[in-house]
Write a protein that holds these residues in place. Structure first.
Motif, PDB file in Angstrom:
ATOM      1  N   PRO A  69      16.526 -18.249  27.617  1.00 16.51           N
ATOM      2  CA  PRO A  69      16.153 -18.223  26.199  1.00 16.51           C
ATOM      3  C   PRO A  69      16.532 -19.500  25.470  1.00 16.51           C
ATOM      4  O   PRO A  69      17.468 -20.217  25.858  1.00 16.51           O
ATOM      5  CB  PRO A  69      16.945 -17.027  25.645  1.00 16.51           C
ATOM      6  CG  PRO A  69      17.287 -16.185  26.833  1.00 16.51           C
ATOM      7  CD  PRO A  69      17.449 -17.151  27.965  1.00 16.51           C
ATOM      8  N   GLN A  70      15.802 -19.775  24.401  1.00 13.86           N
ATOM      9  CA  GLN A  70      16.135 -20.898  23.534  1.00 13.86           C
ATOM     10  C   GLN A  70      17.542 -20.703  22.965  1.00 13.86           C
ATOM     11  O   GLN A  70      17.913 -19.608  22.552  1.00 13.86           O
ATOM     12  CB  GLN A  70      15.115 -20.980  22.387  1.00 13.86           C
ATOM     13  CG  GLN A  70      15.227 -22.220  21.528  1.00 13.86           C
ATOM     14  CD  GLN A  70      14.120 -22.245  20.473  1.00 13.86           C
ATOM     15  OE1 GLN A  70      13.353 -21.301  20.332  1.00 13.86           O
ATOM     16  NE2 GLN A  70      14.046 -23.336  19.732  1.00 13.86           N
ATOM     17  N   GLY A  71      18.347 -21.757  22.981  1.00 18.38           N
ATOM     18  CA  GLY A  71      19.707 -21.655  22.463  1.00 18.38           C
ATOM     19  C   GLY A  71      20.749 -21.312  23.510  1.00 18.38           C
ATOM     20  O   GLY A  71      21.939 -21.253  23.198  1.00 18.38           O
ATOM     21  N   VAL A  72      20.323 -21.080  24.756  1.00 17.86           N
ATOM     22  CA  VAL A  72      21.251 -20.789  25.852  1.00 17.86           C
ATOM     23  C   VAL A  72      21.362 -22.023  26.744  1.00 17.86           C
ATOM     24  O   VAL A  72      20.347 -22.602  27.140  1.00 17.86           O
ATOM     25  CB  VAL A  72      20.779 -19.561  26.674  1.00 17.86           C
ATOM     26  CG1 VAL A  72      21.684 -19.352  27.880  1.00 17.86           C
ATOM     27  CG2 VAL A  72      20.766 -18.327  25.784  1.00 17.86           C
ATOM     28  N   GLU A  73      22.594 -22.437  27.063  1.00 20.31           N
ATOM     29  CA  GLU A  73      22.807 -23.676  27.811  1.00 20.31           C
ATOM     30  C   GLU A  73      22.555 -23.536  29.302  1.00 20.31           C
ATOM     31  O   GLU A  73      22.475 -24.548  30.001  1.00 20.31           O
ATOM     32  CB  GLU A  73      24.238 -24.156  27.596  1.00 20.31           C
ATOM     33  CG  GLU A  73      24.497 -24.640  26.182  1.00 20.31           C
ATOM     34  CD  GLU A  73      25.906 -25.189  26.025  1.00 20.31           C
ATOM     35  OE1 GLU A  73      26.068 -26.205  25.327  1.00 20.31           O
ATOM     36  OE2 GLU A  73      26.836 -24.599  26.603  1.00 20.31           O
ATOM     37  N   GLY A  74      22.398 -22.304  29.782  1.00 19.65           N
ATOM     38  CA  GLY A  74      22.150 -22.097  31.201  1.00 19.65           C
ATOM     39  C   GLY A  74      23.002 -20.965  31.743  1.00 19.65           C
ATOM     40  O   GLY A  74      23.592 -20.187  30.973  1.00 19.65           O
ATOM     41  N   TYR A  75      23.073 -20.876  33.063  1.00 23.96           N
ATOM     42  CA  TYR A  75      23.829 -19.811  33.725  1.00 23.96           C
ATOM     43  C   TYR A  75      24.650 -20.399  34.862  1.00 23.96           C
ATOM     44  O   TYR A  75      24.239 -21.360  35.525  1.00 23.96           O
ATOM     45  CB  TYR A  75      22.876 -18.743  34.267  1.00 23.96           C
ATOM     46  CG  TYR A  75      22.048 -18.063  33.196  1.00 23.96           C
ATOM     47  CD1 TYR A  75      22.622 -17.110  32.357  1.00 23.96           C
ATOM     48  CD2 TYR A  75      20.704 -18.381  33.026  1.00 23.96           C
ATOM     49  CE1 TYR A  75      21.874 -16.481  31.378  1.00 23.96           C
ATOM     50  CE2 TYR A  75      19.945 -17.761  32.048  1.00 23.96           C
ATOM     51  CZ  TYR A  75      20.527 -16.821  31.216  1.00 23.96           C
ATOM     52  OH  TYR A  75      19.790 -16.205  30.237  1.00 23.96           O
ATOM     53  N   GLU A  76      25.798 -19.777  35.093  1.00 24.83           N
ATOM     54  CA  GLU A  76      26.691 -20.216  36.158  1.00 24.83           C
ATOM     55  C   GLU A  76      26.267 -19.613  37.496  1.00 24.83           C
ATOM     56  O   GLU A  76      25.663 -18.536  37.545  1.00 24.83           O
ATOM     57  CB  GLU A  76      28.130 -19.799  35.856  1.00 24.83           C
ATOM     58  CG  GLU A  76      28.722 -20.416  34.602  1.00 24.83           C
ATOM     59  CD  GLU A  76      28.983 -21.902  34.757  1.00 24.83           C
ATOM     60  OE1 GLU A  76      29.140 -22.368  35.912  1.00 24.83           O
ATOM     61  OE2 GLU A  76      29.037 -22.606  33.719  1.00 24.83           O
ATOM     62  N   ALA A  77      26.625 -20.298  38.566  1.00 20.72           N
ATOM     63  CA  ALA A  77      26.418 -19.742  39.905  1.00 20.72           C
ATOM     64  C   ALA A  77      27.183 -18.431  40.020  1.00 20.72           C
ATOM     65  O   ALA A  77      28.306 -18.301  39.526  1.00 20.72           O
ATOM     66  CB  ALA A  77      26.893 -20.735  40.959  1.00 20.72           C
ATOM     67  N   GLY A  78      26.563 -17.460  40.652  1.00 18.34           N
ATOM     68  CA  GLY A  78      27.177 -16.143  40.800  1.00 18.34           C
ATOM     69  C   GLY A  78      26.902 -15.199  39.652  1.00 18.34           C
ATOM     70  O   GLY A  78      27.212 -14.006  39.737  1.00 18.34           O
ATOM     71  N   GLU A  79      26.303 -15.720  38.567  1.00 15.10           N
ATOM     72  CA  GLU A  79      26.005 -14.873  37.405  1.00 15.10           C
ATOM     73  C   GLU A  79      24.759 -14.026  37.687  1.00 15.10           C
ATOM     74  O   GLU A  79      23.809 -14.470  38.342  1.00 15.10           O
ATOM     75  CB  GLU A  79      25.792 -15.749  36.174  1.00 15.10           C
ATOM     76  CG  GLU A  79      25.780 -14.987  34.869  1.00 15.10           C
ATOM     77  CD  GLU A  79      25.824 -15.911  33.656  1.00 15.10           C
ATOM     78  OE1 GLU A  79      25.601 -15.416  32.532  1.00 15.10           O
ATOM     79  OE2 GLU A  79      26.071 -17.124  33.839  1.00 15.10           O
TER      80      GLU A  79
END
Length: 636
Positions: free
Chosen positions: A378-388
């Motif tokens: 989504p807009q405004g989210v910096e990304g996701y970590e491995a394992g998430e």
């Protein structure tokens, strides 16, 4: 040319605003009529009703002999009956049943005598081994609702029902205009600097999957006047226009100015990555979509904007997005300004779905070919970590996801109208209706096999409908009885009532052929009650054991002269032009288990029952009285 993106609109807002402005400017589907044999795969533009019954004549269901059932009465193992050659006709499966004959004896149940007569050892019951008129389809019954894709079997059903042509939604023609000085047609030997134009082939393939008709124009060089002329030509010939490339910030990117010169630009610049340079334009009611030249960007823009446009055209979902939980195999970083779409490969590892991100370049078309799913950040989210754990939109086909409202119970033509309205107001919803009679519906609810059941069961003790039966079969409650309609039940008779049938007692007259409803149906219970009230021995009514499963099938038998009378509702008699002697007004309700009550399907059904359109449709059918449809009469 000075350049700037005009907007950075969030995806959901852009999609909604684009759909709204196209609708406000008259974007809508066109209709056409096609021969039924060539209609498979098309989408119906309106409900399709049968014009004849199928079968349209009483047909033998077995090889054997056609007889009058009364001539076989008394036959038994010790008292065989010998039928003279003049008293039967040899028939094969599918043959018409001769006049004055109402039963078929199977060939294996016959002993042939030397003089050609037939010896039988069991009596034939009226209408045994005979396919009744309308056994498959009754004239006037709805074969298909609006906005339904026509299957091969539906083609057969329409032809069997006498439908030769069908109104369908015209396939939208989508013009694809490839642009660029460096673009060349596909070739096995491109020169240095040549860029093979394959976007139009990708887009065309996507469009065909969505039941749209692509029309690809010749490649246009980066010249404003030539691009403008091509867009104007496409607007004349097509329903939708895709202008490919030239939407970004290059010195020869003319798409925005071209679209402005021929129509309007709603947004230029969407907060998605890839796909940011997309242009949402229109001319009157025709969309003009400016699509980036990078293939992955183009694919995403086509998916996000053109697919919903085509779905709105057909008023039915082309495909359904399926999401599943998955664990990321490595970290994914995203910018805050955009909603980003990351292609991933998927695999099941130790019982968990694992997502591995692919190359994110906009020009890497092979990543889309390899991708099993899309990670939507989504807009405004910096990304996701491995394992998430993340949600993945699947690109590989996974069946299931159709929502079907199941109706089992008493028949009424109003169920067909509900089916059509349900799918028309919400194209993700469908309805399946089985006619088992009121008691069959109650048992289906009890076994948790249906969402709703039509019921109209008369309590002979106090003259009320349904309450006592629900209390008896659901002592612990858990169901709602929802008001639907009052409807007129009576005797359906041949036009002109040539036999002068005016009361239930008249059914016992010599020569009167009766056709009944099946045991357990509310109409059969009513008929049994009326006979009991009049002290009528039902064995004195010829054909009392002859059973049909719907009101329209009873009406079809009378209209086709295989019966003289039958009990049914006024709307069925009106449909077939029959005479009608009213007997009573009865309450037809819908029984709904609590487990189904809060489902979107049932709640949409309640909305339909309360709507003016439902009232108007039933008024047109005739024989109904609507007091407060959709009201819960009792929550048990």
């Amino acid at each position: 040319m000075a350049f700037e993106y005009l907007t950075n609109i969030p995806l959901d807002k852009a999609k909604k605003d684009y759909a709204d402005i196209l609708k406000d400017n008259g974007f809508m589907a066109k209709k056409e009529t096609v021969p039924v044999p060539f209609s498979s795969g098309r989408v119906t533009a309106s409900p399709v009703y049968a014009s004849i019954c199928a079968p349209h004549y009483p047909a033998s269901a077995m090889d054997g002999i056609a007889v009058s059932a009364s001539s076989t009465f008394g036959a038994g193992e010790t008292t065989p009956v010998i039928l003279d050659k003049s008293s039967f006709i040899v028939v094969d499966t599918g043959d018409p049943i001769p006049e004055n004959m109402d039963a078929v004896i199977m060939i294996e149940d016959i002993v042939w005598l030397e003089d050609g007569s037939a010896k039988i050892f069991a009596p034939a019951s009226p209408w045994q081994h005979i396919r009744q008129i309308g056994e498959d389809i009754c004239a006037g019954e709805m074969i298909l609702a609006s906005n339904m894709k026509i299957s091969p079997s539906a083609v057969g059903a329409m032809l069997a029902g006498g439908v030769m042509e069908v109104d369908v939604i015209k396939m939208p023609v989508v013009g694809i205009i490839p642009t660029g000085d460096e673009i060349v047609p596909p070739t096995p030997d491109p020169a240095p600097g040549d860029i093979i134009e394959f976007n139009s082939s990708i887009f065309s393939s996507m469009l065909r999957q969505w039941d749209a008709q692509p029309y690809t124009f010749p490649i246009i060089p980066d010249k404003f006047d030539e691009i403008k002329a091509a867009v104007e030509e496409a607007l004349e010939k097509c329903d939708i226009v895709i202008l490919n490339a030239g939407s970004s910030a290059g010195r020869e990117d003319f798409s925005t100015e071209v679209i402005k010169s021929v129509g309007n630009v709603l947004y230029h610049g969407i907060a998605i990555k890839p796909g940011k340079p997309a242009i949402l334009g229109y001319k009157n009611g025709k969309p003009i979509l400016g699509v980036p030249g990078y293939p992955v960007s183009g694919i995403l823009v086509i998916e996000q904007f053109l697919k919903p446009i085509i779905e709105n055209w057909y008023n039915c979902s082309v495909t359904k997005d399926v999401y599943r939980k998955a664990v990321l195999s490595k970290t994914v970083v995203s910018g805050l300004k955009y909603e980003e779409f990351v292609r991933v490969r998927l695999g099941m590892v130790n019982g968990k779905l694992v997502a591995s991100p692919l190359n994110r370049g906009s020009g890497v078309v092979s990543s889309f070919m390899k991708a099993d799913g899309i990670l939507e950040i989504p807009q405004g989210v910096e990304g996701y970590e491995a394992g998430e754990e993340v949600d993945i939109r699947l690109l590989r086909e996974e069946k299931e996801l159709a929502n079907t409202l199941v109706a089992i119970g008493s028949h009424d033509p109003l169920l067909d109208e509900i089916m059509d309205m349900l799918h028309s107001v919400d194209n993700s919803l469908f309805m399946s209706s089985s006619h088992t009679g009121s008691m069959g519906g109650i048992m289906a609810v009890k076994r948790k096999e249906t969402h709703i059941a039509g019921v109209h069961l008369l309590d002979e003790n106090d003259g009320t409908y349904n309450f006592s039966y629900i209390k008896k079969f659901f002592p612990a409650g858990g169901v709602r009885l929802v008001e639907c309609v009052e409807r007129t039940q009576g005797l359906m008779l041949k036009e002109g009532n040539p036999l002068g049938i005016n009361t239930i007692s008249d059914l016992t007259k010599s020569g009167v052929r009766f056709v009944n409803r099946q045991k357990g149906s509310g109409t059969r219970i009513l008929t049994d009650y009326l006979c009991k009230k009049e002290n009528i021995d039902t064995s004195s009514i010829y054909g009392y054991g002859r059973e049909e499963f719907t009101h329209t099938s009873v009406a079809a038998q009378i209209a086709s002269d295989t019966a003289d009378a039958g009990m049914g509702i006024y709307s069925a008699a009106k449909l077939y032009g029959l005479d009608f002697v009213p007997v009573c007004m009865e309450q037809y309700d819908l029984l709904i288990p609590d487990s189904a009550w809060d489902t979107p399907m049932v709640q949409k059904l309640i909305e339909i029952l309360k709507s003016k359109e439902f009232h108007d449709r039933l008024t047109a059918l005739g024989g109904y009285r609507l007091t407060d449809p959709g009201k819960v009469r009792e929550h048990f």
